[in-house]
Write an enzyme that holds these catalytic residues in place. Sequence first.
Site: not given
Length: 536
Positions: A321, A350, A456
């Site tokens: 950000e 793994h 948004k």
Amino acid sequence: MSLDRFDRFRDLLVHAPALGFWLDVSRIRFADGFFAQMDARIRDALRRMTELEAGATANPDEGRLVGHYWLRAPALAPKPEIRADVERTLERVLAFAADVHAAHIRPERSPRFRRLVVVGIGGSALGPQLAAAALGSPADRMIPHFFDNTDPDGFDRVLDAIGDDLGATLAVIVSKSGGTKETRNGMLALDAAYRRLGLTLGAHAVAVTGEGSELDKYAAANGFLARFPMWDWVGGRTSELSAVGLLPAALQGLDVRAMLAGAAAMDEVTRAPEPRQNPAAVLALAWYSATGGAGKKDMVVLPYKDRLELFSRYLQQLVMESLGKQHDLDGKEVFQGIAVYGNKGSTDQHAYVQQLRDGVDNFFTTFIEVLRDHAPGRRHEEVEPGVTAGDYLSGFLQGTRQALTDRGRESITVTIEEMGPRALGALIALYERAVGLYAWLVNVNAYHQPGVEAGKKAAQAVITLQGRVFQALSAQPGRAMTVQEIAKAAGESDPEPVFWILRRLVANPERGVVRDLPEPSEDGAIFDATYRLVKV
Ligand SMILES: O=P(O)(O)OC[C@H]1O[C@](O)(CO)[C@@H](O)[C@@H]1O
């Protein structure tokens, strides 16, 4: 060869003994003359950081101060009122937590608060989640839970885990802006859950938010137990050491003063004017070298400590950000950033370490090593004669580091003595400053996030469209309409978002939208389907 390498390791190692901290960047392939070439730029970044800490306006867009450093050294705040605010808020946080623990502040019907639910998202959740996971123990005073999304199933899961204890649960609603929808929705979900028990949210809630925000007003109007401030000079992603992180941590029973002291000590060390002796500067330079100063490589964060599993998620926001920007400070289009991912070693060995060693070379790794295996007094059980599980963890770290080096893959290693509140504060402070310095090296504003708004706004448009879809369906009750017809009636020229809305509503029969498929139903028929509203 290996002697040269050891010399290089010794030469580049940054050690802060008072902090029990080491930074090794010897496995970054700095070009010849790199440090000399970057010297003026990193010194300039350090100078700008000094100005920032002294109260310069560093957020040109919003004309704000950036002062997370003052949270752990209030005496450095440029204005006496800021210093007083910080000191008073810390005292209030500690006093509130003590009152809750002592049951001087207690819930409506239960004798005491035993749990807390932090409701927040992004910077208003990631730090508290990291601290809770990194430092929690059976000695905790309260059990922490989190609502960090607007996923109803996520709410259910947490509420199910709390079960009958909801009446003894304190809601900590955290939002700097006080208007974040995910957080508001989580708060309303909690409100509904308390009401189902005949309880009220206000009698179980506190808010951490900006003064005068929507949340602040809601908290005042609904008789919340307390309100704590969030100042505009603290960015969300650097707010862990404000009331945002300190309140949940203090309620959980963590040593918040030690977290602050660790951050303050790291701030001291990373104010060193000599770049090569300054771990934050060295880290920023290592990122610059590894990524070409242009985000060419991703940052893989591998803490070899389960307690730090959330650190990469925390850094994801802090780094991405802050640095992920379209324009630089001169307005030039640069598309900057560094992608961050990772979980923990040895577990990730793994999962994706196969690709790190053998696959595309588009990353550099940050190993985080914790020297102390576990708390004093715990047994160092042997898994083989003379060998413990911790020996293996350490062996896997060194082994993976070496295996990556052997393939020319770059890495950084951060080593801390032991995992605890002081070390966590120090790690947070280290990365906060390294991100700030790096941002200046690549000339971007680390302290805004203009890109977040687009999603948004678009989401809000979807919610509005959904309302029009319902209106269109209810205007002609019982009439079956195609997606195109509904879109037209809803005044939407593009049927696609309408299709998405309807598909989801159909999957939730409680919402009353039914889909009829034409017969015979075959592939592609889904686009010939009709929809109607039924009473539920
Ligand atoms: O604390 P708030 O205002 O609810 O914001 C939460 C998060 O949302 C963002 O603004 C981005 O969506 C983050 O920067 C911030 O940490």
